[in-house]
Write an enzyme that holds these catalytic residues in place. Structure first.
Site, mmCIF file in Angstrom:
data_model
loop_
_atom_site.group_PDB
_atom_site.id
_atom_site.type_symbol
_atom_site.label_atom_id
_atom_site.label_comp_id
_atom_site.label_asym_id
_atom_site.label_seq_id
_atom_site.Cartn_x
_atom_site.Cartn_y
_atom_site.Cartn_z
ATOM 1 C CG HIS A 1 -1.854 1.081 1.362
ATOM 2 N ND1 HIS A 1 -1.875 1.934 2.458
ATOM 3 C CD2 HIS A 1 -2.853 1.505 0.550
ATOM 4 C CE1 HIS A 1 -2.849 2.811 2.312
ATOM 5 N NE2 HIS A 1 -3.447 2.582 1.156
ATOM 6 N NE ARG A 2 -1.856 5.743 0.933
ATOM 7 C CZ ARG A 2 -2.428 6.453 1.883
ATOM 8 N NH1 ARG A 2 -1.694 7.244 2.655
ATOM 9 N NH2 ARG A 2 -3.741 6.397 2.083
ATOM 10 C CD GLU B 1 -2.947 1.843 -3.111
ATOM 11 O OE1 GLU B 1 -3.944 2.577 -3.256
ATOM 12 O OE2 GLU B 1 -1.945 2.187 -2.437
ATOM 13 C CG ASP C 1 -2.819 6.826 -3.668
ATOM 14 O OD1 ASP C 1 -3.955 6.366 -3.559
ATOM 15 O OD2 ASP C 1 -1.897 6.588 -2.863
ATOM 16 C CG HIS D 1 -3.372 9.178 -0.209
ATOM 17 N ND1 HIS D 1 -4.011 10.021 0.705
ATOM 18 C CD2 HIS D 1 -4.225 8.142 -0.413
ATOM 19 C CE1 HIS D 1 -5.180 9.500 1.027
ATOM 20 N NE2 HIS D 1 -5.339 8.363 0.375
ATOM 21 C CD GLU E 1 -7.275 5.271 -4.295
ATOM 22 O OE1 GLU E 1 -8.129 6.082 -3.871
ATOM 23 O OE2 GLU E 1 -6.558 4.588 -3.543
ATOM 24 C CE LYS F 1 -6.487 10.140 -3.292
ATOM 25 N NZ LYS F 1 -7.201 9.531 -2.144
ATOM 26 C CG ASP G 1 -0.009 0.611 5.493
ATOM 27 O OD1 ASP G 1 -0.167 1.000 4.327
ATOM 28 O OD2 ASP G 1 -0.714 1.007 6.453
#
Length: 244
Positions: free
Chosen positions: A9-10, A36, A38, A51, A111, A113, A231
């Site tokens: 995640h990020r 993943e 953004d 993000h 993702e 945004k 994470d």
């Protein structure tokens, strides 16, 4: 358990500043099989990975991402607030991440945004870059803005999409079918074993987020999810390795 996607995640965002190349590289070192991130647009139409729609939390800058050029954003420090050891980290371009993973088998979950700022042309720009790297087969485009996902499917039927949502969506796999989505990116509390089975019957996969507790990872794996967004990709990698 070998087919479960371990989405960082990020990037590895608990030991590196989120959405930086340091975080993405660390995630791969830790056994992530997916990343993943953004994406947003700069004032001059460039695709950057960050993000928040504003700069204050993560960077040395202030104001909205959309009000700054790429050059201005690249001058900001995107790591020092996390830890002084990362002082030189910068906001990356989508191209930088795609370049990093293009010769691997890593899945990239991008993702969009575009819930707060409706970035004009964001979908087409992302699709163009994914195609330029010949990565259509290895990308999932997700968003809380499902109108945007409908547009992505019209523009690029070959690229998978995932609906992001929180809790309480009734039979989300049936809804996802109506917008031709491929995956359910649900907040993890909204994922129960009977839901996963219902989705599987419809050919739909679950990639719940953001799962950091090992017991919760185990619960979701037992339920039969196809991927987990975390994470802590190292924790999930260890769990998956133990179940092989």
């Amino acid at each position: 358990m070998g087919n479960i996607i371990n989405f960082a995640h990020r990037g590895s965002s608990k030991i590196c500043p989120e959405n930086t190349m340091a975080a993405f590289r660390k995630a791969l070192e830790q056994g992530a099989t997916g990343i993943e991130t953004d994406v947003q647009l700069t004032k001059d139409g460039q695709l950057v990975l960050i993000h928040d729609e504003t700069l204050e939390r993560i960077t040395s800058g202030t104001g909205w991402v959309k009000d700054h050029t790429l050059k201005e954003l690249k001058n900001l420090d995107a790591g020092g607030k996390f830890d002084s050891a990362f002082q030189d980290e910068r906001i990356p371009l989508l191209d930088e991440l795609l370049e990093l993973v293009k010769d691997t088998e890593t899945i990239v979950n991008i993702e969009l945004k575009n819930g707060v700022i409706l970035y004009e042309g964001l979908e087409q720009k992302v699709i163009d870059r994914v195609r330029a790297f010949n990565m259509s087969e290895r990308v999932v485009i997700s968003s809380f803005n499902h109108y945007s996902l409908v547009l992505c499917k019209k523009l690029a039927p070959e690229i998978r999409t995932g609906i992001l949502y929180m809790e309480g969506l009734y039979e989300p796999w049936e809804y996802a079918k109506t917008i031709k989505a491929d995956a359910l990116h649900a907040y993890h509390y909204a994922v129960l074993p009977e839901f996963v089975q219902g989705a599987k019957t419809s050919g739909m996969v679950y990639h719940p987020f953001t799962v950091n507790d090992v017991k919760e990872m185990q619960r979701l794996l037992q339920a039969g999810v196809n991927g987990i967004i975390t994470d802590y990709p190292d924790r999930l990698a260890a769990l998956l390795a133990a179940k092989v």
